[in-house]
Design a protein around this motif. Structure first.
Motif, short mmCIF file in Angstrom:
data_model
loop_
_atom_site.label_atom_id
_atom_site.label_comp_id
_atom_site.label_asym_id
_atom_site.label_seq_id
_atom_site.Cartn_x
_atom_site.Cartn_y
_atom_site.Cartn_z
N UNK A 10 0.84 -1.20 0.00
CA UNK A 10 0.00 0.00 0.00
C UNK A 10 0.87 1.25 0.00
N UNK A 11 1.93 1.24 0.79
CA UNK A 11 2.85 2.38 0.80
C UNK A 11 3.41 2.61 -0.60
N UNK A 12 3.82 1.54 -1.25
CA UNK A 12 4.39 1.64 -2.60
C UNK A 12 3.35 2.11 -3.61
N UNK A 13 2.08 1.79 -3.38
CA UNK A 13 1.02 2.17 -4.33
C UNK A 13 0.67 3.65 -4.23
N UNK A 14 0.88 4.24 -3.06
CA UNK A 14 0.51 5.63 -2.86
C UNK A 14 -0.94 5.83 -2.44
N UNK A 15 -1.70 4.74 -2.33
CA UNK A 15 -3.09 4.84 -1.87
C UNK A 15 -3.15 5.02 -0.37
N UNK A 16 -4.23 5.61 0.08
CA UNK A 16 -4.48 5.73 1.52
C UNK A 16 -5.27 4.50 1.97
N UNK A 17 -5.08 4.11 3.20
CA UNK A 17 -5.76 2.92 3.70
C UNK A 17 -7.28 3.09 3.72
N UNK A 18 -7.76 4.29 3.98
CA UNK A 18 -9.20 4.51 3.98
C UNK A 18 -9.79 4.31 2.58
N UNK A 19 -9.02 4.67 1.55
CA UNK A 19 -9.45 4.44 0.17
C UNK A 19 -9.53 2.94 -0.11
N UNK A 20 -8.52 2.21 0.33
CA UNK A 20 -8.49 0.75 0.14
C UNK A 20 -9.68 0.11 0.86
N UNK A 21 -9.94 0.51 2.09
CA UNK A 21 -11.06 -0.04 2.86
C UNK A 21 -12.38 0.20 2.15
N UNK A 22 -12.54 1.39 1.61
CA UNK A 22 -13.78 1.72 0.90
C UNK A 22 -13.93 0.84 -0.34
N UNK A 23 -12.86 0.67 -1.09
CA UNK A 23 -12.91 -0.17 -2.29
C UNK A 23 -13.19 -1.64 -1.96
N UNK A 24 -12.67 -2.10 -0.82
CA UNK A 24 -12.89 -3.49 -0.41
C UNK A 24 -14.21 -3.67 0.35
N UNK A 25 -14.87 -2.54 0.66
CA UNK A 25 -16.12 -2.55 1.42
C UNK A 25 -15.94 -3.24 2.77
N UNK A 26 -14.88 -2.81 3.49
CA UNK A 26 -14.60 -3.32 4.83
C UNK A 26 -14.28 -2.15 5.75
N UNK A 27 -14.33 -2.40 7.04
CA UNK A 27 -13.98 -1.36 8.00
C UNK A 27 -12.46 -1.31 8.15
N UNK A 28 -11.98 -0.20 8.68
CA UNK A 28 -10.54 -0.06 8.93
C UNK A 28 -10.10 -1.11 9.95
N UNK A 29 -10.95 -1.37 10.93
CA UNK A 29 -10.63 -2.38 11.94
C UNK A 29 -10.43 -3.76 11.31
N UNK A 30 -11.31 -4.10 10.39
CA UNK A 30 -11.18 -5.39 9.68
C UNK A 30 -9.89 -5.41 8.87
N UNK A 31 -9.59 -4.32 8.22
CA UNK A 31 -8.37 -4.22 7.43
C UNK A 31 -7.13 -4.43 8.30
N UNK A 32 -7.13 -3.83 9.49
CA UNK A 32 -5.99 -3.99 10.40
C UNK A 32 -5.80 -5.44 10.82
N UNK A 33 -6.88 -6.18 10.93
CA UNK A 33 -6.78 -7.61 11.27
C UNK A 33 -6.05 -8.36 10.16
N UNK A 34 -6.28 -7.97 8.92
CA UNK A 34 -5.56 -8.59 7.81
C UNK A 34 -4.07 -8.22 7.85
N UNK A 35 -3.79 -6.96 8.13
CA UNK A 35 -2.39 -6.51 8.20
C UNK A 35 -1.63 -7.15 9.35
#
Length: 66
Positions: A10-35
Motif C-alpha cells: 500500500x505504501x508503494x502504491x501511494x493509496x491511503x488505507x481509507x481508500x483501500x477499505x472503501x474499495x474493499x467494502x470493509x472497516x478499517x478495523x477489519x483491514x488492520x486484522x488482515x495486516x
C-alpha cells in the motif's frame, strides 16, 4: 510462519488505507486484522486488493522458511 506484505504494498502504491477499505467494502478495523495477520484476507477481497495494488494475490503474504 507467514509475513504480511500488505502494508508495504500500500505504501508503494501511494493509496491511503481509507481508500483501500472503501474499495474493499470493509472497516478499517477489519483491514488492520488482515495486516496484523489476526485473519487472512478472504479470496474475493484478496483478488480485489491485488488488482488495486497492481500485484499478484500471493504477493500479499509471504511464507517464511526457517
Amino acid at each position: 510462519m507467514w509475513k504480511c506484505n500488505i502494508e508495504q504494498l500500500i505504501i508503494e502504491s501511494g493509496y491511503r488505507k481509507d481508500f483501500i477499505c472503501k474499495k474493499l467494502d470493509i472497516t478499517y478495523r477489519q483491514f488492520r486484522k488482515y495486516e496484523k495477520m489476526e485473519l487472512f484476507i478472504p479470496m474475493e477481497k484478496g483478488l480485489l486488493l491485488a488488482e488495486l495494488l497492481n500485484c499478484k494475490v500471493d504477493d500479499l503474504y509471504e511464507r517464511k522458511v526457517d
